[in-house]
Scaffold this motif. Structure first.
Motif, mmCIF file in Angstrom:
data_model
loop_
_atom_site.group_PDB
_atom_site.id
_atom_site.type_symbol
_atom_site.label_atom_id
_atom_site.label_comp_id
_atom_site.label_asym_id
_atom_site.label_seq_id
_atom_site.Cartn_x
_atom_site.Cartn_y
_atom_site.Cartn_z
ATOM 1 N N ARG A 166 1.232 -1.149 0.213
ATOM 2 C CA ARG A 166 -0.318 0.000 -0.115
ATOM 3 C C ARG A 166 0.790 1.383 0.356
ATOM 4 N NH1 ARG A 166 -3.493 -3.541 2.999
ATOM 5 N NH2 ARG A 166 -2.128 -2.928 5.175
ATOM 6 N N SER A 222 -3.326 11.033 2.307
ATOM 7 C CA SER A 222 -4.447 10.841 2.108
ATOM 8 C C SER A 222 -4.551 9.072 2.286
ATOM 9 C CB SER A 222 -5.092 11.035 0.076
ATOM 10 O OG SER A 222 -4.192 11.853 0.314
ATOM 11 N N PRO A 223 -6.086 8.586 2.161
ATOM 12 C CA PRO A 223 -5.991 7.908 2.880
ATOM 13 C C PRO A 223 -5.620 6.116 1.822
ATOM 14 C CG PRO A 223 -8.482 8.628 2.906
ATOM 15 C CD PRO A 223 -7.126 9.417 2.196
ATOM 16 N N GLU A 258 -4.950 2.656 0.052
ATOM 17 C CA GLU A 258 -5.951 0.914 -0.781
ATOM 18 C C GLU A 258 -7.157 0.982 -0.207
ATOM 19 O OE1 GLU A 258 -5.082 -0.796 -4.675
ATOM 20 O OE2 GLU A 258 -3.801 -1.843 -3.098
ATOM 21 N N ASP A 259 -6.956 0.973 1.613
ATOM 22 C CA ASP A 259 -7.786 0.057 2.306
ATOM 23 C C ASP A 259 -8.585 1.303 3.206
ATOM 24 O OD1 ASP A 259 -5.766 0.982 3.594
ATOM 25 O OD2 ASP A 259 -5.397 -0.883 4.930
ATOM 26 N N GLY A 260 -8.409 2.150 2.700
ATOM 27 C CA GLY A 260 -9.163 3.308 3.625
ATOM 28 C C GLY A 260 -8.553 3.871 4.752
ATOM 29 N N THR A 261 -6.983 3.010 5.092
ATOM 30 C CA THR A 261 -6.638 3.448 6.634
ATOM 31 C C THR A 261 -6.004 4.820 6.282
ATOM 32 O OG1 THR A 261 -5.033 1.910 6.014
ATOM 33 C CG2 THR A 261 -6.446 1.061 7.236
#
Length: 491
Positions: free
Chosen positions: A137, A280-281, A283-286
């Motif tokens: 990520r 920024s977030p 790929e997994d939103g974290t």
């Protein structure tokens, strides 16, 4: 309280002779155990640990040019051999297949290894040490913001920086290539990664109150140099040591980054740079926390500076040693310059026309591995590849010795950029690493190097300012005298 009396010679002799004997037996046992280590009944490759387990061959390996040590050992033991350097038992290899496989299995069977000082100064959350999905990520963020698509609009800023440096050379007769290349690379790294050249952060001025430099950019550069100087040091945080100085610089650098991050997190400042991606977030939103962001910015700045600086220094050196190549490179760059209006900036399309210059960069990276002696990986478990076994916690030291293998590169010691008119076989040219650890900033390095050489070749002719000196191999390979040259403006 009992005392040892001189009237008891047997006890005294026993103490003086027994302790060294026990130490010798321990060392002998340790060395033999390493040589006989096996996995699935297969012993580790042949090699030499010497009789001092913590020292091993460190002195023998680190006090001569790397190629000299590697050639000596491969003549004795073959393309892979055991040794003991820096306190670690390791298998050193020049083999293409084993190197390719270890690169592929990094994050699975192997972890990245670096000196403890480097680990502490870069930060534990650096992409350099990340594993598994988290590494992938992070890598997508780096690769996305250092991709060709992102770098095309950044090319004019690179061009402007290179042109500015060459303009300053017109007032000099002698320049130090290492220092000039280093300043060029670090300025561009800070610009592309955190947009320090286009943003104002006055609230960080109190942090820099006692840091040398005329402006915030110069102060950040100064701190970065101090951090870098401690990367290969003994990690003793004691005043007077290189590590202590580097650690103090790291604290100040991170304080400045914290100011920038706080302003960016408000959303009031938007920049198309790596920092924007790290905030920024994923790929997994974290979201990365501040410590993770800072570790990765420091890593990105260091990696971007080192590769470009080292490549440019050796490229300039070998061009000046090959007059015919020098003329042909000037012709290539002059042809591009003739298509440009006076003062018109380079474009990415111009850079794609620099074929011979690109081959010269490749040949430079083939002959001089910019990352130092070797790339290290640690086995996370006992592993076996064909007939080679690597015990858990042992190090695999990948020397990229195949860059000098005559089977792939005829007359391998000869500087010959034209060999790259045809690219070498797969996996035999890996200056930027490979697989999941392929350097995400390699395209940025290429654009910076070719742009610098465009302005240097079209603006000046040059020659050595003093006789060639020895090479420093650590931290990163460079001439001890930093390559001083005499420059003559072209008319």
């Amino acid at each position: 309280m009992a005392t040892v009396s001189l009237q008891e010679p047997g006890l005294v002799v026993g103490l003086f002779l027994g302790a060294p004997l026990l130490l010798f037996l321990y060392i002998l046992y340790y060395a033999i155990s390493l040589h006989t280590t096996s996995v699935e009944g297969v012993r580790v490759p042949r090699g030499n640990f010497w009789l001092l387990p913590l020292l091993g061959e460190s002195i023998s390996a680190l006090t001569v040019p790397p190629k000299q040590f590697i050639d000596r050992q491969t003549r004795k033991y073959g393309a892979m051999f055991t040794t003991h350097i820096g306190g670690d038992p390791m298998i050193m290899t020049t083999d293409v297949d084993l190197t390719r496989w270890v690169y592929q299995q990094t994050n699975r069977l192997f972890s990245v290894l670096s000196p403890k000082a480097t680990y502490e100064l870069l930060g534990h959350e650096s992409i350099f040490y990340a594993k598994g999905d988290h590494h992938l990520r992070l890598r997508k963020v780096f690769a996305g913001y250092l991709s060709t698509q992102k770098l095309v609009p950044f090319t004019p800023r690179i061009d402007k920086m290179a042109a500015s440096i060459m303009e300053s050379w017109k007032r000099k007769e002698r320049v130090i290539v290492f220092d000039e290349a280093k300043m060029y690379a670090i300025h561009l790294a800070l610009a592309q990664l955190i947009s320090i050249d286009t943003q104002e952060y006055p609230c960080m001025d109190h942090i820099f109150a006692h840091v040398p430099g005329e402006n915030r950019l110069e102060k950040l550069v100064y701190l970065h140099y101090d951090i870098e100087s401690g990367m290969m040091s003994v990690p003793l945080n004691i005043p007077g040591t290189a590590y202590h100085k580097a650690n103090k610089a790291k604290i100040l650098f991170r304080k400045a980054l914290k100011v920038i991050i706080n302003e960016r997190r408000t959303g009031d400042v938007k920049c198309n740079d790596l920092l924007e991606g790290l905030l920024s977030p994923l790929e997994d939103g974290t979201l990365l926390d501040d410590e993770q962001v800072m570790d990765n910015v420091i890593t990105g700045v260091g990696a971007a500076e080192v590769t470009t600086t080292t490549a440019l220094v050796w490229m300039v050196k070998w061009i000046q040693e090959n007059p015919e190549l020098h003329r042909e490179l000037q012709n290539e760059m002059d042809a591009i310059k003739k298509t440009k209006a006076n003062g018109e900036e380079l474009t990415y399309d111009d850079i794609k026309k620099m074929n011979l210059t690109l081959w010269t960069m490749y040949e430079t990276l083939r002959l001089r591995k910019v990352t130092g002696f070797f790339i290290a990986r640690t086995a996370d478990q006992d592993v076996r590849y064909k007939d080679v076994v690597i015990p858990k916690n042992w190090v695999v030291a990948m020397t990229h010795g195949y860059h000098l293998d005559p089977n792939y590169y005829p007359e391998p010691e000869k500087f010959n950029p034209y060999r790259f008119q045809t690219m070498p076989p797969a996996h035999t040219f890996t200056p930027f690493g490979a697989s999941v650890r392929l350097c995400p900033g390699k395209e940025m390095a290429k654009i910076e190097i070719l742009t610098f050489m465009y302005h240097m070749l079209t603006s000046f002719s040059w020659e050595p300012a003093e006789p060639e000196g020895e090479t420093i191999w650590h931290l990163f390979p460079h001439p001890r005298n930093k390559l001083p040259i005499k420059v003559t403006p072209r008319t």
